[in-house]
Design an enzyme around this catalytic site. Structure first.
Site, PDB file in Angstrom:
ATOM      1  N   GLN A 101       0.784  -1.216   0.112  1.00  0.00           N
ATOM      2  CA  GLN A 101       0.141  -0.062  -0.055  1.00  0.00           C
ATOM      3  C   GLN A 101       0.964   1.253   0.015  1.00  0.00           C
ATOM      4  OE1 GLN A 101      -2.622   1.538   3.347  1.00  0.00           O
ATOM      5  NE2 GLN A 101      -4.412   1.105   2.065  1.00  0.00           N
ATOM      6  N   TYR A 187      -6.062  10.880   3.973  1.00  0.00           N
ATOM      7  CA  TYR A 187      -4.471  11.071   3.710  1.00  0.00           C
ATOM      8  C   TYR A 187      -4.367  11.657   2.292  1.00  0.00           C
ATOM      9  CZ  TYR A 187      -3.646   7.908   7.413  1.00  0.00           C
ATOM     10  OH  TYR A 187      -3.650   7.617   8.902  1.00  0.00           O
ATOM     11  N   ARG A 235      -7.670   2.087  -2.845  1.00  0.00           N
ATOM     12  CA  ARG A 235      -8.600   2.034  -1.566  1.00  0.00           C
ATOM     13  C   ARG A 235      -9.145   3.440  -1.371  1.00  0.00           C
ATOM     14  NH1 ARG A 235      -7.687   0.644   4.738  1.00  0.00           N
ATOM     15  NH2 ARG A 235      -8.929  -1.116   4.805  1.00  0.00           N
ATOM     16  N   GLY A 325      -9.393  -6.784   8.768  1.00  0.00           N
ATOM     17  CA  GLY A 325      -8.075  -5.994   9.396  1.00  0.00           C
ATOM     18  C   GLY A 325      -7.754  -6.398  10.919  1.00  0.00           C
ATOM     19  N   ARG A 326      -8.572  -6.106  11.678  1.00  0.00           N
ATOM     20  CA  ARG A 326      -8.067  -6.504  13.044  1.00  0.00           C
ATOM     21  C   ARG A 326      -8.223  -8.218  13.441  1.00  0.00           C
ATOM     22  NH1 ARG A 326      -9.121  -1.627  17.418  1.00  0.00           N
ATOM     23  NH2 ARG A 326      -7.945  -0.087  16.247  1.00  0.00           N
TER      24      ARG A 326
END
Length: 368
Positions: A101, A187, A235, A325-326
């Site tokens: 990424q 971002y 993404r 993810g987690r």
């Protein structure tokens, strides 16, 4: 309904995946210092999770100016490229596939993290209502409000695009199977997309056609560098407000972006649910459905799912593959657990960011 949907193989872009379980990008702040260099500990962590159909690496800064948190890895020095090679070799040896990424945080940074203490860069000189993680000269570290950014002049934008192209080049040199352009979570590229953070009056601001321009230039640069659009993904996080971004009309903004992405024939479009990036969920299901109908390629959906809801998203046609993810932090053998219908480990929130092996490579598998 069976969880087995997640375990069916699929071709995603130019890659054949053995299952539809994706390891989502996860910032863990464990790069070796000095130099933000990936090392053997990171290689072990990723190799443990090579059961995923595809691993998407943690966000990795494409240039020194792209850093917004202490101890996050880069891909802009020879040492970093060599460090990442440890990870890609380990993942491939374990039978996995891995994309990098590509990350530029834009205004989500601090003068302490910037070369020569400079101001972070942004589409417009608007300070984010957000925090970053800094290390002081004496070695102490803490969260700090982001610094006031400077607006990027138009003539500097080709340099930003080139930094993504070089980051792509370096990722491929390090052995990655492809790259994901990070245009989510507040971002830099998301800052250009969103109407509140982008107050520009040049050809990169104002109308939606202008606000998507930089994102598309970056995508095109990545595709051109790799030479294969099936090895480039992107993404996005529509309706996400993490890091202080907001867009007045997400349907218009992201519909226009998707219309443009369709012609690029990318490996995938990766959508992060807004409640996992600081946004509200109200109205998101309708937006997601609209974007799914508009996108002609394959879609990864991420955020707060378990084996059942993940399989359901695929069975309903909402997603082609699902990213976790987690759950992947605490369950290195997540695919085996889905296959066995086994319980999932819970994460230890205290060890998410920074540190070493504890809470990183020591989570138990079904086999102990």
């Amino acid at each position: 309904m069976s969880d087995n949907t997640l375990l069916k193989p699929i071709r995603l872009g130019s890659l054949d995946l053995p299952n539809r379980v994706i390891m989502a990008p996860l910032t863990r702040q464990r790069a070796q210092q000095p130099g933000n260099i990936p090392h053997q500990l990171n290689a072990t962590y990723y190799a443990q999770r090579a059961n995923a159909g595809l691993i998407i690496s943690e966000a990795t800064q494409i240039c020194a100016e792209g850093q917004g948190y202490a101890w996050t890895p880069g891909v802009h020095s020879a040492e970093q490229i060599a460090g990442w090679k440890l990870t890609t070799d380990a993942v491939h040896k374990a039978g996995g596939r891995i994309f990098m990424q590509l990350w530029h945080v834009g205004r989500i940074s601090h003068t302490l993290l910037q070369p020569n203490g400079a101001a972070p860069v942004a589409p417009s000189a608007i300070q984010a209502k957000a925090e970053c993680y800094v290390q002081e000269a004496d070695g102490s570290h803490h969260k700090a409000p982001t610094s006031m950014p400077r607006a990027l002049p138009t003539e500097e934008l080709p340099g930003i695009v080139e930094a993504y192209a070089q980051g792509t080049r370096n990722a491929m040199e390090a052995g990655f199977d492809g790259v994901e352009v990070h245009a989510a979570n507040g971002y830099l590229l998301d800052q250009f997309l969103c109407s509140d953070s982008n107050q520009r009056t040049d050809s990169y601001g104002g109308r939606v056609e202008n606000r998507v321009r930089l994102v598309l230039e970056v995508v095109d640069a990545a595709v051109s560098t790799v030479g294969d659009s099936g090895r480039v993904g992107i993404r996005i996080s529509p309706m996400g407000t993490f890091n202080g971004v907001d867009d007045a009309n997400p349907l218009e903004t992201f519909s226009h972006l998707i219309k443009e992405l369709n012609s690029r024939q990318l490996a995938y479009l990766h959508i992060n649910k807004p409640d996992w990036v600081g946004g509200t969920y109200e109205g998101f299901d309708e937006l997601l459905q609209a974007l799914r109908e508009q996108y002609s390629g394959q879609l990864i959906l991420c955020g707060g799912m378990d084996a059942n809801s993940g399989a359901e998203a695929i069975d309903s046609g909402l997603a082609d593959v699902v990213a976790f993810g987690r759950p992947y932090i605490a369950n290195p053998d997540l695919v085996a657990r889905i296959q066995a219908g086994a319980e999932w480990n819970n994460i230890n929130p205290a060890t998410l960011y920074g540190g070493a092996e504890i809470g990183y490579t020591d989570y138990p598998t079904l086999n102990g």
